[in-house]
Write a protein that holds these residues in place. Structure first.
Motif, short mmCIF file in Angstrom:
data_model
loop_
_atom_site.label_atom_id
_atom_site.label_comp_id
_atom_site.label_asym_id
_atom_site.label_seq_id
_atom_site.Cartn_x
_atom_site.Cartn_y
_atom_site.Cartn_z
N MET A 1 32.40 7.63 -9.28
CA MET A 1 32.82 8.99 -9.43
C MET A 1 32.10 9.64 -10.61
N LYS A 2 31.92 8.87 -11.71
CA LYS A 2 31.20 9.40 -12.86
C LYS A 2 29.77 9.73 -12.50
N ASN A 3 29.16 8.89 -11.68
CA ASN A 3 27.77 9.12 -11.26
C ASN A 3 27.66 10.40 -10.43
N LEU A 4 28.60 10.64 -9.57
CA LEU A 4 28.59 11.84 -8.74
C LEU A 4 28.75 13.09 -9.60
N LEU A 5 29.66 13.04 -10.57
CA LEU A 5 29.86 14.16 -11.48
C LEU A 5 28.61 14.42 -12.32
N THR A 6 27.96 13.37 -12.79
CA THR A 6 26.74 13.51 -13.59
C THR A 6 25.61 14.13 -12.76
N PHE A 12 23.23 21.40 -11.31
CA PHE A 12 23.65 22.73 -11.76
C PHE A 12 22.73 23.26 -12.85
N PHE A 13 22.41 22.43 -13.84
CA PHE A 13 21.53 22.87 -14.93
C PHE A 13 20.12 23.16 -14.43
N PHE A 14 19.60 22.35 -13.51
CA PHE A 14 18.26 22.61 -12.99
C PHE A 14 18.22 23.90 -12.17
N CYS A 16 20.08 26.54 -12.62
CA CYS A 16 20.15 27.66 -13.57
C CYS A 16 18.80 27.91 -14.21
N GLN A 17 18.09 26.87 -14.53
CA GLN A 17 16.78 27.00 -15.17
C GLN A 17 15.78 27.63 -14.20
N GLN A 18 15.85 27.34 -12.94
CA GLN A 18 14.91 27.91 -11.96
C GLN A 18 15.13 29.42 -11.84
N LYS A 19 16.38 29.87 -11.91
CA LYS A 19 16.66 31.30 -11.83
C LYS A 19 16.06 32.02 -13.02
N GLU A 20 16.14 31.45 -14.20
CA GLU A 20 15.56 32.07 -15.38
C GLU A 20 14.06 32.19 -15.26
N ASN A 21 13.40 31.20 -14.71
CA ASN A 21 11.95 31.24 -14.53
C ASN A 21 11.56 32.35 -13.56
N LYS A 22 12.34 32.54 -12.51
CA LYS A 22 12.04 33.60 -11.54
C LYS A 22 12.16 34.96 -12.20
N ASN A 23 13.17 35.17 -13.03
CA ASN A 23 13.34 36.46 -13.69
C ASN A 23 12.20 36.77 -14.64
N THR A 24 11.72 35.79 -15.37
CA THR A 24 10.61 36.05 -16.29
C THR A 24 9.34 36.36 -15.52
#
Length: 160
Positions: A1-6, A12-14, A16-24
């Protein structure tokens, strides 16, 4: 379960980072398009419906516009603001050498009028304000002109 959450947190973080790159990337494209739009535009006096608004002068301090007379618009109205008293010289240059086209009327700011004239108009402007030139064909002549024409308008200021 911990592995799935990780794994979900990492995804999720990756994402979010892709959206920021598209905006720039978009903002850098926008800045280049703004730079291209800052080039000087050559303004033209254009016919809209049956009216030509003379707002822009060329390098010789002359208003120049192209117009079209057709069966829908048998009269064209040239509108301009007369800010100084003086003399106006106007010329119609049709595409054909012999054409039944003329300045039918000039309407002064106080709604008085004068005319008809020929393809050349030379008159005194004694009033400031919106002035209208009416272009059309002569009803006394046959074969009304339908087609493109060019109109040139030059205003000479007097010392009043």
């Amino acid at each position: 379960m911990k592995n799935l959450l990780t794994i979900l947190i990492v995804i999720f973080f990756f994402s979010c980072q892709q959206k920021e790159n598209k905006n720039t990337a978009v903002s850098s494209i926008d800045s280049t398009s703004v730079k291209q739009n800052k080039e000087p535009k050559k303004e033209k006096n254009k016919q809209i419906g049956d009216t030509i608004f003379m707002n822009f002068k060329n390098g010789q301090e002359t208003f120049v516009a192209e117009g079209v007379l057709d069966s829908l618009h048998s009269k064209i109205y040239i509108k301009f603001d007369n800010e100084d008293l003086g003399e106006i010289n106007a010329t119609i240059i049709p595409n054909k050498e012999k054409a039944n086209i003329r300045f039918n009327q000039i309407i002064f700011p106080d709604k008085s009028s004068d005319g008809p004239f020929g393809m050349d108009l030379k008159t005194q402007l004694n009033q400031k304000g919106k002035t209208i030139l009416v272009i059309g064909h002569s009803l006394m002549a046959e074969n009304p002109y339908y087609g493109k024409f060019k109109v040139e308008l030059k205003h000479k200021k007097t010392g009043k």
